[in-house]
Design a protein around this motif. Structure first.
Motif, PDB file in Angstrom:
ATOM      1  N   ASP A 285       0.839  -1.201   0.000  1.00 32.22           N
ATOM      2  CA  ASP A 285       0.000   0.000   0.000  1.00 32.22           C
ATOM      3  C   ASP A 285       0.872   1.248   0.000  1.00 32.22           C
ATOM      4  OD1 ASP A 285      -2.199  -1.594   0.029  1.00 32.22           O
ATOM      5  OD2 ASP A 285      -2.757  -1.214   2.121  1.00 32.22           O
ATOM      6  N   ASP A 286       0.244   2.399  -0.340  1.00 29.79           N
ATOM      7  CA  ASP A 286       0.967   3.671  -0.316  1.00 29.79           C
ATOM      8  C   ASP A 286       1.499   3.941   1.085  1.00 29.79           C
ATOM      9  OD1 ASP A 286       0.412   4.055  -2.949  1.00 29.79           O
ATOM     10  OD2 ASP A 286      -1.319   5.371  -2.609  1.00 29.79           O
ATOM     11  N   ARG A 287       2.705   4.472   1.132  1.00 34.54           N
ATOM     12  CA  ARG A 287       3.260   4.823   2.431  1.00 34.54           C
ATOM     13  C   ARG A 287       2.556   6.056   2.972  1.00 34.54           C
ATOM     14  NH1 ARG A 287       7.232   8.880   2.386  1.00 34.54           N
ATOM     15  NH2 ARG A 287       7.825   9.658   0.321  1.00 34.54           N
ATOM     16  N   PHE A 288       2.617   6.241   4.266  1.00 33.53           N
ATOM     17  CA  PHE A 288       1.984   7.405   4.884  1.00 33.53           C
ATOM     18  C   PHE A 288       2.751   8.667   4.488  1.00 33.53           C
ATOM     19  CE2 PHE A 288       0.565   4.029   7.809  1.00 33.53           C
ATOM     20  CZ  PHE A 288      -0.797   4.293   7.802  1.00 33.53           C
ATOM     21  N   SER A 289       2.014   9.655   4.016  1.00 34.61           N
ATOM     22  CA  SER A 289       2.637  10.903   3.598  1.00 34.61           C
ATOM     23  C   SER A 289       3.047  11.725   4.818  1.00 34.61           C
ATOM     24  CB  SER A 289       1.663  11.715   2.735  1.00 34.61           C
ATOM     25  OG  SER A 289       0.556  12.149   3.525  1.00 34.61           O
ATOM     26  N   HIS A 290       3.826  12.770   4.539  1.00 29.08           N
ATOM     27  CA  HIS A 290       4.249  13.657   5.619  1.00 29.08           C
ATOM     28  C   HIS A 290       3.029  14.283   6.300  1.00 29.08           C
ATOM     29  CE1 HIS A 290       6.597  16.615   7.851  1.00 29.08           C
ATOM     30  NE2 HIS A 290       5.798  17.555   7.361  1.00 29.08           N
ATOM     31  N   THR A 291       2.040  14.666   5.487  1.00 27.12           N
ATOM     32  CA  THR A 291       0.819  15.260   6.060  1.00 27.12           C
ATOM     33  C   THR A 291       0.081  14.254   6.929  1.00 27.12           C
ATOM     34  OG1 THR A 291       0.597  16.721   4.139  1.00 27.12           O
ATOM     35  CG2 THR A 291      -1.358  16.387   5.497  1.00 27.12           C
ATOM     36  N   GLU A 292      -0.040  13.014   6.459  1.00 29.94           N
ATOM     37  CA  GLU A 292      -0.731  11.987   7.245  1.00 29.94           C
ATOM     38  C   GLU A 292       0.005  11.695   8.545  1.00 29.94           C
ATOM     39  OE1 GLU A 292      -2.975   9.214   3.913  1.00 29.94           O
ATOM     40  OE2 GLU A 292      -0.804   9.016   4.162  1.00 29.94           O
ATOM     41  N   ARG A 293       1.303  11.697   8.505  1.00 29.97           N
ATOM     42  CA  ARG A 293       2.069  11.467   9.731  1.00 29.97           C
ATOM     43  C   ARG A 293       1.829  12.583  10.745  1.00 29.97           C
ATOM     44  NH1 ARG A 293       8.000   9.213   7.666  1.00 29.97           N
ATOM     45  NH2 ARG A 293       7.195   7.394   6.527  1.00 29.97           N
ATOM     46  N   THR A 294       1.815  13.825  10.247  1.00 30.67           N
ATOM     47  CA  THR A 294       1.575  14.962  11.145  1.00 30.67           C
ATOM     48  C   THR A 294       0.174  14.909  11.730  1.00 30.67           C
ATOM     49  OG1 THR A 294       3.114  16.325   9.865  1.00 30.67           O
ATOM     50  CG2 THR A 294       1.552  17.475  11.297  1.00 30.67           C
ATOM     51  N   LEU A 295      -0.825  14.650  10.873  1.00 31.46           N
ATOM     52  CA  LEU A 295      -2.213  14.603  11.346  1.00 31.46           C
ATOM     53  C   LEU A 295      -2.439  13.414  12.279  1.00 31.46           C
ATOM     54  CD1 LEU A 295      -4.037  15.497   8.007  1.00 31.46           C
ATOM     55  CD2 LEU A 295      -3.745  16.952  10.011  1.00 31.46           C
ATOM     56  N   GLY A 296      -1.797  12.279  11.976  1.00 30.80           N
ATOM     57  CA  GLY A 296      -1.927  11.123  12.859  1.00 30.80           C
ATOM     58  C   GLY A 296      -1.363  11.398  14.239  1.00 30.80           C
ATOM     59  N   THR A 297      -0.220  12.074  14.300  1.00 26.04           N
ATOM     60  CA  THR A 297       0.388  12.422  15.588  1.00 26.04           C
ATOM     61  C   THR A 297      -0.523  13.354  16.379  1.00 26.04           C
ATOM     62  OG1 THR A 297       2.592  12.177  14.631  1.00 26.04           O
ATOM     63  CG2 THR A 297       2.423  13.412  16.681  1.00 26.04           C
ATOM     64  N   GLN A 298      -1.115  14.336  15.690  1.00 22.38           N
ATOM     65  CA  GLN A 298      -2.033  15.252  16.367  1.00 22.38           C
ATOM     66  C   GLN A 298      -3.296  14.531  16.842  1.00 22.38           C
ATOM     67  OE1 GLN A 298      -2.595  18.233  13.360  1.00 22.38           O
ATOM     68  NE2 GLN A 298      -0.624  19.231  13.757  1.00 22.38           N
ATOM     69  N   PHE A 299      -3.787  13.600  16.021  1.00 20.31           N
ATOM     70  CA  PHE A 299      -4.973  12.825  16.420  1.00 20.31           C
ATOM     71  C   PHE A 299      -4.683  12.002  17.669  1.00 20.31           C
ATOM     72  CE2 PHE A 299      -7.144   8.715  16.317  1.00 20.31           C
ATOM     73  CZ  PHE A 299      -8.476   9.116  16.333  1.00 20.31           C
ATOM     74  N   ALA A 300      -3.506  11.367  17.721  1.00 20.54           N
ATOM     75  CA  ALA A 300      -3.156  10.553  18.888  1.00 20.54           C
ATOM     76  C   ALA A 300      -3.084  11.410  20.149  1.00 20.54           C
ATOM     77  CB  ALA A 300      -1.825   9.844  18.648  1.00 20.54           C
ATOM     78  N   ALA A 301      -2.527  12.634  20.027  1.00 19.37           N
ATOM     79  CA  ALA A 301      -2.455  13.517  21.191  1.00 19.37           C
ATOM     80  C   ALA A 301      -3.853  13.913  21.660  1.00 19.37           C
ATOM     81  CB  ALA A 301      -1.636  14.760  20.848  1.00 19.37           C
ATOM     82  N   GLN A 302      -4.743  14.218  20.691  1.00 18.72           N
ATOM     83  CA  GLN A 302      -6.115  14.572  21.050  1.00 18.72           C
ATOM     84  C   GLN A 302      -6.840  13.376  21.665  1.00 18.72           C
ATOM     85  OE1 GLN A 302      -7.561  17.478  20.999  1.00 18.72           O
ATOM     86  NE2 GLN A 302      -9.567  16.740  21.643  1.00 18.72           N
ATOM     87  N   ALA A 303      -6.613  12.185  21.111  1.00 15.03           N
ATOM     88  CA  ALA A 303      -7.254  10.986  21.651  1.00 15.03           C
ATOM     89  C   ALA A 303      -6.785  10.713  23.075  1.00 15.03           C
ATOM     90  CB  ALA A 303      -6.959   9.782  20.757  1.00 15.03           C
ATOM     91  N   ALA A 304      -5.502  10.957  23.359  1.00 14.65           N
ATOM     92  CA  ALA A 304      -4.985  10.744  24.714  1.00 14.65           C
ATOM     93  C   ALA A 304      -5.675  11.673  25.703  1.00 14.65           C
ATOM     94  CB  ALA A 304      -3.472  10.967  24.737  1.00 14.65           C
ATOM     95  N   VAL A 305      -5.855  12.939  25.309  1.00 16.24           N
ATOM     96  CA  VAL A 305      -6.569  13.881  26.182  1.00 16.24           C
ATOM     97  C   VAL A 305      -8.008  13.424  26.403  1.00 16.24           C
ATOM     98  CG1 VAL A 305      -7.412  16.251  26.380  1.00 16.24           C
ATOM     99  CG2 VAL A 305      -5.109  15.827  25.522  1.00 16.24           C
ATOM    100  N   ALA A 306      -8.659  12.967  25.313  1.00 12.17           N
ATOM    101  CA  ALA A 306     -10.039  12.492  25.438  1.00 12.17           C
ATOM    102  C   ALA A 306     -10.131  11.273  26.346  1.00 12.17           C
ATOM    103  CB  ALA A 306     -10.600  12.163  24.052  1.00 12.17           C
ATOM    104  N   LEU A 307      -9.152  10.363  26.251  1.00  7.82           N
ATOM    105  CA  LEU A 307      -9.143   9.188  27.133  1.00  7.82           C
ATOM    106  C   LEU A 307      -8.986   9.598  28.589  1.00  7.82           C
ATOM    107  CD1 LEU A 307      -6.950   6.712  25.042  1.00  7.82           C
ATOM    108  CD2 LEU A 307      -9.386   6.493  25.553  1.00  7.82           C
ATOM    109  N   MET A 308      -8.112  10.579  28.843  1.00  4.28           N
ATOM    110  CA  MET A 308      -7.943  11.067  30.218  1.00  4.28           C
ATOM    111  C   MET A 308      -9.238  11.680  30.742  1.00  4.28           C
ATOM    112  SD  MET A 308      -4.809  10.622  31.495  1.00  4.28           S
ATOM    113  CE  MET A 308      -4.562  11.981  32.640  1.00  4.28           C
TER     114      MET A 308
END
Length: 468
Positions: free
Chosen positions: A252-275
């Motif tokens: 499959d296509d590798r994750f683009s630079h934009t997807e990597r940045t957005l994924g990192t931001q999503f994980a940070a937001q998800a961590a706050v939501a889990l807390m």
């Protein structure tokens, strides 16, 4: 130029560029090769450039403000001639417009992608903070993060990993398109403590791989199923709670630079939501415990006191009664009141136990063992505790006491089958006794008030809470 810049879909825009270049120059073969930092690809017209016959060809770079976006390739003119200066001039003008069009297309695509990830993060927060009917458990919250992350990243698998008690991290929630056998293998799968990937995650750093199966940093057997992969730390307030794994299939296509940045931001937001969701559940549990404490206080301060006062009145009436049958009936009523008071006290103890997911204390385990023997004994035993049982009795002694209680209840039930079973059995756990050798100890006594079975006693010296 109007034709090339009229479409914001990247694939269609590349096709339009190739078609327009072929039409303007009379080329039989045209293709656009992308050279941006977000992955490779091509849009073409007619046969692909790789299949073009040898002969006249033309290559013009597509760039904007010095940044290379790709290359426009042309080959094989209809008239069999070479590409002339006019063709080169037309293609350079087209390449300039194509660069602007591709830049705009990429910005539009990035904007749509960011909006989709932002909406996804918002939906995760909403789902995790919903009412009990929409967010019942912590496991559900983790599954929501895994599912939403997989959909946003267009991945084959999304998984949430949390620290394992024996080291490393384990998969505690998973959403996958792969077969059930792979899902079964992955769930509760572990990243071992020695994994370089784990060291990076614990440091709060994301891990990106274009081919996870062949990545030397991955030592987990689960990686063999995946190609491009993002492992993103779930980090909040400087603390790494776990990790979010988003994995695509090999090829499959590798994750683009934009997807990597957005994924990192999503994980940070998800961590706050889990807390936040965890604190929300804590507040709900606290409200339940406050209600249970209130009920326990009411039972103790109102119900037991009234029953005790009623028992005193009946005791006075029994002493004054002249007829033997009246005294006997009053005595039975007093015994029943005493048993009822003991049952209410047992209920109060049960109400004061910790949350279901917390390790049960000795009181809870004794009550559970007594309740389990109800069918064998023909009635639920009366349980009484003396002293701070949970605080004074260590874990090892507690396990031995519960085992001794089980054996005693089994012995009593086996020795008095059928109608001769004791109507009432009394269990006493006393953590305030002094043993014959002078040491403080805990004593278990199982007795039948009617004397139908001799008392069974078990005792042990008290140790420290560590069980040493």
């Amino acid at each position: 130029m109007a034709t090339v810049g009229s479409d914001h879909d990247l694939g269609r825009a590349l096709d339009r560029i190739a078609e327009t270049a072929a039409s303007l120059t009379g080329a039989r073969h045209a293709a656009v090769g992308r050279h941006d930092g977000d992955g490779g690809g091509a849009g073409g017209h007619g046969a692909s450039f790789a299949e073009a016959p040898a002969g006249a060809s033309l290559e013009v770079p597509i760039q904007v403000q010095g940044e290379l976006f790709g290359t426009l390739y042309l080959a094989g003119k209809d008239d069999g001639e070479e590409f002339d200066d006019r063709d080169r001039h037309l293609v350079r003008v087209l390449a300039t417009e194509a660069g602007i069009a591709l830049s705009n297309t990429r910005m539009h695509a990035a904007a749509r992608q960011r909006r989709r990830w932002i909406d996804g993060a918002a939906s995760v927060t909403t789902a995790l903070l919903a009412g009990p009917e929409g967010r019942a458990t912590a496991t559900h919250a983790l599954t929501v993060v895994a599912e939403q992350g997989r959909e946003l990243a267009e991945a084959a698998t999304g998984a949430v990993l949390l620290p394992h008690a024996e080291g490393g991290m384990e998969v505690v929630a998973i959403s996958t398109e792969l077969p059930e056998t792979v899902r079964t293998e992955a769930f509760r799968g572990r990243i071992p403590p020695e994994s370089p990937v784990l060291h990076q995650l614990r440091a709060g750093l994301a891990v990106f791989s274009d081919d996870f199966a062949a990545d030397p940093r991955s030592v987990s057997p689960l990686s063999r199923h995946y190609g491009p992969t993002m492992l993103l730390p779930l980090r909040s307030n400087g603390r790494v709670l776990g990790a979010l794994a988003l994995c695509r299939m090999p090829g499959d296509d590798r994750f683009s630079h934009t997807e990597r940045t957005l994924g990192t931001q999503f994980a940070a937001q998800a961590a706050v939501a889990l807390m936040l969701a965890d604190r929300h559940r804590d507040r709900e549990r606290l409200a339940v415990f406050e209600d249970r404490d209130r009920i326990a206080r009411d039972l103790h301060d109102l119900v037991i006191q009234r029953l005790f006062a009623t028992g005193m009145l009946l005791e006075t009436a029994r002493r004054k009664a002249r007829l033997p049958e009246v005294r006997e009936g009053l005595g039975e009523a007093i015994d029943e009141l005493d048993a009822t008071i003991q049952e209410i006290r047992t209920t109060i103890i049960a109400l004061q136990q910790g949350p279901p997911e917390a390790p049960p204390g000795l009181r809870a385990r004794v009550l559970r063992a007594a309740a389990a023997a109800t069918g064998t004994l023909g009635g639920r035993p009366s349980v009484q505790f003396t002293g701070p049982v949970d605080a004074r009795v260590d874990e090892r002694s507690g396990r031995a006491l519960v085992a001794a209680l089980g054996e005693a209840l089994t012995a009593v039930g086996a020795s008095a089958p059928g109608p001769s079973r004791p109507a009432r059995l009394k269990v006493v756990v006393d953590a305030t006794v002094t043993l014959p050798d002078g040491r403080a100890g805990v004593r278990l006594t199982v007795s039948c008030p009617d004397g139908s079975h001799p008392p069974l006693t078990w005792e042990r010296p008290l140790r420290g809470r560590s069980g040493g």
